[in-house]
Scaffold this motif. Sequence first.
Motif, PDB file in Angstrom:
ATOM      1  N   ARG A   1      -4.779  40.437 -43.210  1.00  0.00           N
ATOM      2  CA  ARG A   1      -5.792  41.141 -44.000  1.00  0.00           C
ATOM      3  C   ARG A   1      -5.338  41.500 -45.411  1.00  0.00           C
ATOM      4  O   ARG A   1      -6.168  41.623 -46.311  1.00  0.00           O
ATOM      5  CB  ARG A   1      -6.237  42.408 -43.263  1.00  0.00           C
ATOM      6  CG  ARG A   1      -6.796  42.088 -41.893  1.00  0.00           C
ATOM      7  CD  ARG A   1      -7.402  43.295 -41.214  1.00  0.00           C
ATOM      8  NE  ARG A   1      -7.909  42.907 -39.894  1.00  0.00           N
ATOM      9  CZ  ARG A   1      -8.739  43.621 -39.178  1.00  0.00           C
ATOM     10  NH1 ARG A   1      -9.164  44.779 -39.636  1.00  0.00           N
ATOM     11  NH2 ARG A   1      -9.156  43.197 -38.005  1.00  0.00           N
ATOM     12  N   ASP A   2      -4.051  41.698 -45.616  1.00  0.00           N
ATOM     13  CA  ASP A   2      -3.568  42.053 -46.946  1.00  0.00           C
ATOM     14  C   ASP A   2      -3.150  40.790 -47.698  1.00  0.00           C
ATOM     15  O   ASP A   2      -2.910  39.744 -47.095  1.00  0.00           O
ATOM     16  CB  ASP A   2      -2.382  43.019 -46.853  1.00  0.00           C
ATOM     17  CG  ASP A   2      -2.770  44.351 -46.210  1.00  0.00           C
ATOM     18  OD1 ASP A   2      -3.984  44.603 -46.089  1.00  0.00           O
ATOM     19  OD2 ASP A   2      -1.866  45.107 -45.827  1.00  0.00           O
ATOM     20  N   GLU A   3      -3.027  40.917 -48.995  1.00  0.00           N
ATOM     21  CA  GLU A   3      -2.630  39.776 -49.811  1.00  0.00           C
ATOM     22  C   GLU A   3      -1.143  39.851 -50.138  1.00  0.00           C
ATOM     23  O   GLU A   3      -0.572  40.927 -50.287  1.00  0.00           O
ATOM     24  CB  GLU A   3      -3.460  39.722 -51.095  1.00  0.00           C
ATOM     25  CG  GLU A   3      -4.949  39.480 -50.834  1.00  0.00           C
ATOM     26  CD  GLU A   3      -5.752  39.353 -52.116  1.00  0.00           C
ATOM     27  OE1 GLU A   3      -5.184  39.639 -53.196  1.00  0.00           O
ATOM     28  OE2 GLU A   3      -6.929  38.968 -52.055  1.00  0.00           O
TER      29      GLU A   3
ATOM     30  N   ARG B   1     -12.444  37.972 -56.445  1.00  0.00           N
ATOM     31  CA  ARG B   1     -11.480  38.309 -55.394  1.00  0.00           C
ATOM     32  C   ARG B   1     -11.490  39.811 -55.083  1.00  0.00           C
ATOM     33  O   ARG B   1     -11.360  40.216 -53.926  1.00  0.00           O
ATOM     34  CB  ARG B   1     -10.074  37.849 -55.818  1.00  0.00           C
ATOM     35  CG  ARG B   1      -9.894  36.344 -55.707  1.00  0.00           C
ATOM     36  CD  ARG B   1      -8.669  35.856 -56.448  1.00  0.00           C
ATOM     37  NE  ARG B   1      -7.440  36.441 -55.956  1.00  0.00           N
ATOM     38  CZ  ARG B   1      -6.730  35.962 -54.940  1.00  0.00           C
ATOM     39  NH1 ARG B   1      -7.143  34.875 -54.296  1.00  0.00           N
ATOM     40  NH2 ARG B   1      -5.604  36.539 -54.564  1.00  0.00           N
TER      41      ARG B   1
ATOM     42  N   LYS C   1     -12.372  41.509 -51.524  1.00  0.00           N
ATOM     43  CA  LYS C   1     -11.453  42.449 -50.872  1.00  0.00           C
ATOM     44  C   LYS C   1     -12.177  43.752 -50.522  1.00  0.00           C
ATOM     45  O   LYS C   1     -11.999  44.310 -49.430  1.00  0.00           O
ATOM     46  CB  LYS C   1     -10.275  42.738 -51.800  1.00  0.00           C
ATOM     47  CG  LYS C   1      -9.121  43.507 -51.150  1.00  0.00           C
ATOM     48  CD  LYS C   1      -7.910  43.510 -52.073  1.00  0.00           C
ATOM     49  CE  LYS C   1      -6.681  44.057 -51.364  1.00  0.00           C
ATOM     50  NZ  LYS C   1      -6.763  45.482 -51.085  1.00  0.00           N
TER      51      LYS C   1
ATOM     52  N   GLU D   1     -12.676  45.175 -46.765  1.00  0.00           N
ATOM     53  CA  GLU D   1     -12.141  46.473 -46.352  1.00  0.00           C
ATOM     54  C   GLU D   1     -13.234  47.358 -45.761  1.00  0.00           C
ATOM     55  O   GLU D   1     -12.991  48.107 -44.805  1.00  0.00           O
ATOM     56  CB  GLU D   1     -11.468  47.154 -47.547  1.00  0.00           C
ATOM     57  CG  GLU D   1     -10.135  46.509 -47.927  1.00  0.00           C
ATOM     58  CD  GLU D   1      -9.513  47.118 -49.163  1.00  0.00           C
ATOM     59  OE1 GLU D   1     -10.237  47.867 -49.885  1.00  0.00           O
ATOM     60  OE2 GLU D   1      -8.326  46.841 -49.435  1.00  0.00           O
TER      61      GLU D   1
ATOM     62  N   PRO E   1      -9.919  39.295 -45.851  1.00  0.00           N
ATOM     63  CA  PRO E   1     -10.772  38.784 -46.930  1.00  0.00           C
ATOM     64  C   PRO E   1     -11.372  37.414 -46.656  1.00  0.00           C
ATOM     65  O   PRO E   1     -12.509  37.137 -47.023  1.00  0.00           O
ATOM     66  CB  PRO E   1      -9.826  38.763 -48.139  1.00  0.00           C
ATOM     67  CG  PRO E   1      -8.811  39.824 -47.839  1.00  0.00           C
ATOM     68  CD  PRO E   1      -8.625  39.778 -46.358  1.00  0.00           C
TER      69      PRO E   1
END
Length: 624
Positions: A290-292, A554, A558, A562, A568
């Motif tokens: 889920r995080d970049e 982007r 995101k 969230e 994403p």
Amino acid sequence: MTDSTAPLASAPSNARSPHYILEHTFGYTGFRGDQQDIIETLVNGEDALVLMPTGGGKSLCYQIPALARAGCGIVISPLIALMQDQVEALRAAGVAAAFLNSSLDFREAQNIEDQLLRGDLELLYLAPERLLQPRTLELLEQAQIALFAIDEAHCVSQWGHDFRADYLQLSCLHQRFPAVPRVALTATADQRTRLEIAQRLDLAGARHFVSSFDRPNIQYRIAPKNNPKRQLLQFLSGEQQGNAGVIYCLSRNKVESTAQWLRQQGFNALPYHAGLSAEMRADHQRRFLRDEGIVMVATIAFGMGIDKPDVRFVAHLDLPKSIEAYYQETGRAGRDGEPATALLLYGLEDVVKLSQMAATSDGSEEHKRQERQRLDAMLGLCEITSCRRKALLRYFNEELAADCGNCDTCLEPPATWDASEATRKLMSCIYRTGQRFGAAHVIDVLRGADTEKIRQFNHNQLSTYGIGDDLSGNEWRAVTRQLVVRGYLRVNAEAFNALQLTEQCRPVLRGEEHLQLRTLPKAPAKTARDTGGSRSRAPVEVAAEDIPLWDALRALRKSLAEERGVPPYVVFHDATLREMLSARPRTDTEMLAISGIGDSKLARFGEPFLDLLREFDGESHPPG
């Protein structure tokens, strides 16, 4: 292929056709490769065995026929932690999907079971352990089942690298549900594994679909270890700053120490191995999805079924034990089709460690022999001086017509040298020290070192003492490693990893055979994508004037992700955002023409993205 000129609004009677589902649910206008044939096979009630590389669209091969047929599609998946994200992605596309696993409480599980019996579910994900419980099988017998999809089917094979005993029991599906079509899917399996999958899952009569194993977007790079931390840091800092990736290590301790060291270097690195609590593993996997920009440092316990499309690199800090394992693990990079890199660093110590593991395994002698052959094939891939992709594909019985142009040996052909004399020196030293010592001691003798061990055995009195001081320790290790790979030397795991000569040595020692070996690289090889500085977070270059809009797209993605608690890419893949960036859609119809946007995603996410695009072009309302 679908007719891309067909109108988006199809008649309701076509709502269950594969073409309609592909376009309106998943937002694509055409099938790829064997997808259409596989889907039609299952829709017609026949069984299938599917080998398709990661990123080739395997999921659609069972998701679409599950939606096209009456009833609920049952997906057997090996990793509980990944089911939630797979289900969320389907729900975002408007599919009634759910999972049953131990993360649910009794009431939640009961609710999903009731939905299944009412016919309200289109896809249900189960782990093999859950599926095989008598209560679950009885539940399924009361429901209408569209198909069974057995994902990561190589887990059924004892020759495979992710063997799961529970998969062996899945042949019961054929006996208990003879009228329900089954499909087994995997990204990698040689001929032996393929036959074993068909046998163990009772799929002897299934149609086989074997797609090309080529992943042209992945750049394969393999280098000997000389300072692995420095090599890794140069790779990450120079090319992968801010990108998501996976780093594989052989041991849990190495995973922990590498992750800690990377955090000290400023990278957002997380460990993943079987020694961590289930809660921590699930948390780290969730953050990676889920995080970049997360770098996951892991043992091979991590990775099966990973759906994250924008993994830009996979790095191995230890040698995989087979080409199947290497292909499967590197295949987790670049699922979106964008450029990705697979970096492997290996050394003689890897060969020794894996040889020991194979020799001391609990398998039969035949199993040990096959494991050694697989390791030899992996080592051969490391040491070749020709196109790596050609060799990789040849292992899976696929021929590439020309060199790929996107591996290290194509981009910068390795230099070779006549190592015949050096080889004879090394072989003589191994013989004169009694074939009882490991590589480190033999090299010390060759280079004339003054060590306690050399003095203890009087090896400073040998005629080979000091005759190799013209080469560095690293160069001698490279010679030794290549001779082991080529079969001139063997490492005896039962005699303290002693180097020993093989029959193949005789022509070399007699001067009848000359050896060309790969020259040890003096510096990391440059690649076609080196720019002299850090790369953008975008997987491909974005024009300077488009960067503000790219960043805004982007950021919006995101934010929406969230809000919904999903990764994403469940909102839109990078490829979809880039197509938006290029096409600049203004209306719902234009948005539906973007690949990856179907009816459900348009309804959920279309308006905020259209508003953002209009805002960037100075429009305050939709064009009239």
